[in-house]
Design a protein around this motif. Structure first.
Motif, PDB file in Angstrom:
ATOM      1  N   GLY A 245       0.805  -1.211   0.000  1.00 16.77           N
ATOM      2  CA  GLY A 245       0.000   0.000   0.000  1.00 16.77           C
ATOM      3  C   GLY A 245       0.836   1.258   0.000  1.00 16.77           C
ATOM      4  O   GLY A 245       0.398   2.304   0.507  1.00 16.77           O
ATOM      5  N   SER A 246       2.068   1.170  -0.536  1.00 16.99           N
ATOM      6  CA  SER A 246       3.007   2.305  -0.586  1.00 16.99           C
ATOM      7  C   SER A 246       3.379   2.798   0.808  1.00 16.99           C
ATOM      8  O   SER A 246       3.706   3.969   0.998  1.00 16.99           O
ATOM      9  CB  SER A 246       2.418   3.462  -1.410  1.00 16.99           C
ATOM     10  OG  SER A 246       2.148   3.048  -2.733  1.00 16.99           O
ATOM     11  N   ARG A 247       3.352   1.901   1.778  1.00 15.12           N
ATOM     12  CA  ARG A 247       3.741   2.238   3.154  1.00 15.12           C
ATOM     13  C   ARG A 247       5.040   1.506   3.467  1.00 15.12           C
ATOM     14  O   ARG A 247       5.103   0.289   3.396  1.00 15.12           O
ATOM     15  CB  ARG A 247       2.644   1.824   4.142  1.00 15.12           C
ATOM     16  CG  ARG A 247       1.316   2.530   3.925  1.00 15.12           C
ATOM     17  CD  ARG A 247       0.242   1.926   4.828  1.00 15.12           C
ATOM     18  NE  ARG A 247      -1.023   2.631   4.738  1.00 15.12           N
ATOM     19  CZ  ARG A 247      -1.961   2.383   3.829  1.00 15.12           C
ATOM     20  NH1 ARG A 247      -1.759   1.414   2.943  1.00 15.12           N
ATOM     21  NH2 ARG A 247      -3.087   3.061   3.806  1.00 15.12           N
ATOM     22  N   THR A 248       6.059   2.241   3.834  1.00 14.01           N
ATOM     23  CA  THR A 248       7.386   1.652   4.017  1.00 14.01           C
ATOM     24  C   THR A 248       7.454   0.735   5.229  1.00 14.01           C
ATOM     25  O   THR A 248       8.330  -0.121   5.310  1.00 14.01           O
ATOM     26  CB  THR A 248       8.441   2.755   4.164  1.00 14.01           C
ATOM     27  OG1 THR A 248       8.078   3.618   5.258  1.00 14.01           O
ATOM     28  CG2 THR A 248       8.536   3.587   2.886  1.00 14.01           C
ATOM     29  N   ASP A 249       6.525   0.888   6.183  1.00 12.17           N
ATOM     30  CA  ASP A 249       6.559   0.070   7.395  1.00 12.17           C
ATOM     31  C   ASP A 249       5.536  -1.061   7.350  1.00 12.17           C
ATOM     32  O   ASP A 249       5.230  -1.662   8.381  1.00 12.17           O
ATOM     33  CB  ASP A 249       6.301   0.932   8.633  1.00 12.17           C
ATOM     34  CG  ASP A 249       4.915   1.565   8.631  1.00 12.17           C
ATOM     35  OD1 ASP A 249       4.294   1.641   7.541  1.00 12.17           O
ATOM     36  OD2 ASP A 249       4.451   1.983   9.708  1.00 12.17           O
ATOM     37  N   THR A 250       5.028  -1.379   6.168  1.00  6.35           N
ATOM     38  CA  THR A 250       3.926  -2.334   6.052  1.00  6.35           C
ATOM     39  C   THR A 250       4.296  -3.471   5.106  1.00  6.35           C
ATOM     40  O   THR A 250       4.902  -3.260   4.059  1.00  6.35           O
ATOM     41  CB  THR A 250       2.654  -1.633   5.533  1.00  6.35           C
ATOM     42  OG1 THR A 250       2.339  -0.539   6.396  1.00  6.35           O
ATOM     43  CG2 THR A 250       1.475  -2.594   5.501  1.00  6.35           C
ATOM     44  N   VAL A 251       3.923  -4.692   5.487  1.00 12.12           N
ATOM     45  CA  VAL A 251       4.156  -5.854   4.643  1.00 12.12           C
ATOM     46  C   VAL A 251       2.902  -6.726   4.657  1.00 12.12           C
ATOM     47  O   VAL A 251       2.219  -6.833   5.685  1.00 12.12           O
ATOM     48  CB  VAL A 251       5.382  -6.661   5.133  1.00 12.12           C
ATOM     49  CG1 VAL A 251       5.194  -7.139   6.555  1.00 12.12           C
ATOM     50  CG2 VAL A 251       5.676  -7.837   4.215  1.00 12.12           C
TER      51      VAL A 251
END
Length: 472
Positions: A85-91
């Motif tokens: 989701g274009s979130r650097t802290d999300t996988v």
């Protein structure tokens, strides 16, 4: 949808075996090229997405490996999507275990489409205020109840969000729980309406998670499983099971199925494996209570509504493991944690686990065919790792990773040894883009991992389909 195995020819479901073959040909001819072209373009775009892994390999944070069993086509699929989701802290992570004649196609379809739907709904929910979100929840639950449980009401299965949830859990859980419920519902609808992919008696499990920072949200249908490797007070590494294997023998699942006129019982030669059966036919014998697809059972208690779980990660948590039942049938949670922890590098962990599961199959069930296995290991703490794709050439010896002593295990029962097997496709990744022969779904069931012998439909003297009796 009406009776799944109606033979009177009245209002047949377009995906059922009673539907005239001419209609299926027309349907395929009309939609196949445009659908195949779209799927090809989408697959190409997804394959170029940075941080998205779906084949054997590893990254700084994750390790993936799948191996075909001895039953035919590998019907397992997996994915790790970093910067989700274009979130650097999300996988995003997921494993999918297909079953039925088209199970491998269904598993890959869900692998590719579900994360996109989840991300899309997540964005919408973040943009809404509390009032609009509550209205959305109410409307969403109505859609879920109408689509998946038309004959029986099950508040827990519908995943209702009450006031206690708001007080007990953080906002990200409330938002993502709604997104999981909606995305799973829309995914199942898409499978039902797909112009070329026959999901009448093919489907897939799905255990998926989103990790954002220290927040972990899991959505699960079927009997694949997620566990956590964490440290206890004595600093020993222990296993914590994060999901429930949603099988028909669970009291709440069995009650829902029976309310919907489905039947739950085990065969005499495998009394430990409960299965779902149609009201008046000894078929199909599905060994899970929730799944994508399998529309022959959706009016009789099978649902695709996920159970959604939340956990706040701590410094004691080491890694997460998602795996299909080919692993859990032969290894305990603690054995899985020990194997992953014993791997010389993080990138080798998933391969080591699959190899250990294969050896355990051969040791504990020597007369059974080894099941497909798919594993995703997500590491919560960074450490030096070999990031090259996992391969047999660069794997360490695994002989000392696991002691294969006798262990009491309850098999998932997705193995039915009496059926013939599907032969592997020459090009599995493009298999769902190729037009299939004109054969009925029930006639073509040959997958050995969830479906038992089904009634065969053969042309009658008047050219109309007729039914032969199934084994009682």
């Amino acid at each position: 949808m009406g009776s799944c195995l109606s033979t009177d020819g009245t209002n047949p479901h377009p995906y059922s075996p009673t539907f005239p073959s001419g209609g299926r040909k027309h349907r395929k001819k009309k939609g196949l090229r445009s659908s195949s072209s779209f799927d090809s373009r989408r697959s190409e775009q997804l394959s170029r997405t940075p941080g998205r892994l779906y084949s054997n390999g590893a990254s700084n944070a994750a390790s993936l490996f799948t191996q075909q069993g001895k039953k035919g086509t590998n019907q397992d699929a997996m994915i790790v999507w970093e910067n989700f989701g274009s979130r650097t802290d999300t996988v995003f992570c997921g494993v999918f275990d297909g079953h039925g004649p088209y199970g491998h196609m269904v598993a890959r379809r869900v692998r590719d489409s579900l994360p996109l739907k989840l991300s899309s709904h997540w964005e919408v929910n973040i943009g809404g205020d509390d009032g609009s979100r509550q209205n959305s929840i109410s409307g969403m639950e109505g859609v879920i109840a109408e689509e998946n449980t038309p004959l029986c009401e099950d508040e827990e299965s519908r995943g209702s969000m009450d006031i206690e949830d708001k007080d007990k859990y953080p906002e990200i859980y409330l938002t993502l729980k709604e997104s999981f419920l909606k995305a799973f519902n829309v995914m199942d609808k898409e499978l039902k309406m797909h112009p070329t992919l026959d999901c009448f008696c093919s489907g897939t499990t799905a255990v998926t998670l989103v990790k954002q920072g220290q927040d972990l949200i899991i959505g699960n249908v079927g009997d694949s499983r997620a566990i956590l490797g964490t440290r206890d007070r004595d600093d020993s590494l222990i296993a914590v099971q994060l999901t429930v294997d949603l099988k028909p023998n669970l009291p709440r699942e069995a009650e829902r199925i029976k309310q919907c006129r489905g039947r739950v019982f085990a065969l005499q030669d495998e009394p430990e494996v409960s299965r779902i059966w149609l009201p008046n036919n000894d078929s199909p014998g599905l060994a899970m209570a929730r799944a994508f697809g399998d529309f022959c059972l959706k009016d009789f208690g099978l649902i695709s509504v996920p159970e959604v779980f939340y956990r706040r990660l701590t410094e004691k948590d080491e890694f997460l493991v998602l795996a299909t039942d080919g692993v859990w049938d032969v290894l305990t949670n603690q054995e899985v944690v020990d194997i992953v922890a014993s791997a010389p590098t993080q990138s080798a962990a998933s391969h080591a686990l699959v190899e250990s599961a294969v050896r355990a199959w051969r040791s504990k069930y020597p007369t059974s065919k080894v099941d497909d296995c798919a594993v995703v290991c997500l590491f919560l703490k960074s450490s030096p790792t070999n990031n090259s794709p996992t391969s047999k050439e660069n794997q360490p010896a695994l002989e000392d990773l696991l002691s294969m002593g006798p262990v009491e295990l309850n098999r998932s029962g997705t193995v039915v040894r009496a059926c013939p097997e599907i032969q592997p496709d020459e090009d599995e990744e493009n298999a769902d883009l190729v037009e299939q022969p004109n054969w009925s779904a029930l006639e073509g069931v040959s997958r050995v991992n969830t479906l038992l012998t089904l009634p065969r439909y053969v042309p009658g003297k008047d050219g109309k389909p007729s039914i032969s009796k199934s084994r009682k």
